[in-house]
Motif scaffolding. Sequence first.
Motif, short mmCIF file in Angstrom:
data_model
loop_
_atom_site.label_atom_id
_atom_site.label_comp_id
_atom_site.label_asym_id
_atom_site.label_seq_id
_atom_site.Cartn_x
_atom_site.Cartn_y
_atom_site.Cartn_z
N VAL A 151 0.86 -1.17 0.00
CA VAL A 151 0.00 0.00 0.00
C VAL A 151 0.90 1.22 0.00
O VAL A 151 1.81 1.32 0.82
N CYS A 152 0.66 2.14 -0.93
CA CYS A 152 1.35 3.43 -0.95
C CYS A 152 0.30 4.52 -0.83
O CYS A 152 -0.72 4.48 -1.51
N ARG A 153 0.58 5.48 0.06
CA ARG A 153 -0.28 6.64 0.23
C ARG A 153 0.48 7.88 -0.24
O ARG A 153 1.69 8.00 -0.02
N TYR A 154 -0.24 8.82 -0.87
CA TYR A 154 0.35 9.99 -1.50
C TYR A 154 -0.35 11.26 -1.03
O TYR A 154 -1.58 11.31 -0.97
N TRP A 155 0.46 12.29 -0.73
CA TRP A 155 -0.09 13.58 -0.33
C TRP A 155 0.60 14.69 -1.09
O TRP A 155 1.82 14.70 -1.16
N PRO A 156 -0.18 15.66 -1.60
CA PRO A 156 -1.61 15.58 -1.84
C PRO A 156 -1.92 14.55 -2.92
O PRO A 156 -1.05 14.21 -3.72
#
Length: 198
Positions: free
Chosen positions: A183-188
């Motif tokens: 799982v990779c989360r990106y901001w924004p």
Amino acid sequence: MKRRVAQFALISSAVASLFATGLGAAASAGERDAPVPARHARLETSARHTHSNGSIERRILASHNSERERLGLAPLKWNRNLEREADDWARELSRRGVLQHASSEVRNGTGENLWMGTAGVWNVDTMVGMFLDERRHYRHDQFPNISRTGNWADVGHYSQIVWRDTQEVGCAIHTDRGNDVLVCRYWPAGNVWGARAY
């Protein structure tokens, strides 16, 4: 060998459609929120637990930033909070044996790329490489008109990685029930309706 190539092609296609869109992006609730059965791909990781050690972190970040550098984009920075959130979701997905995007409320508006495959087969570079391989179908236009195939989901992982406004990433891998889940989360978040990736 032909069977492995065919399996890889099938998994690449299935995985390509499994990513969340950013704020304002329009994916159908069914595509984004429905659980997707675990698919077995040939991917390797080094442990049977959550792992995002320094080596894996560096490799994931290097893969992302190499492509961003090629396009003249600012490099992403690693975010420990995003990593922790990704770890929680990777743990949940691997326990359940499905790929399903977290709701936008759970993600706090961050983008998300997901990958799942048979535990202990391929390395993290290949996992991220499957996201990056979508470049071959990418068309530089306003979202959602970004795929030469006519289906934005065929390039959505890639476009999230190269989204100009995205500044930070955090990823985790967890193994359970015979599967590795990345799982990779990106901001924004990227993949914003009506905008261009870069």
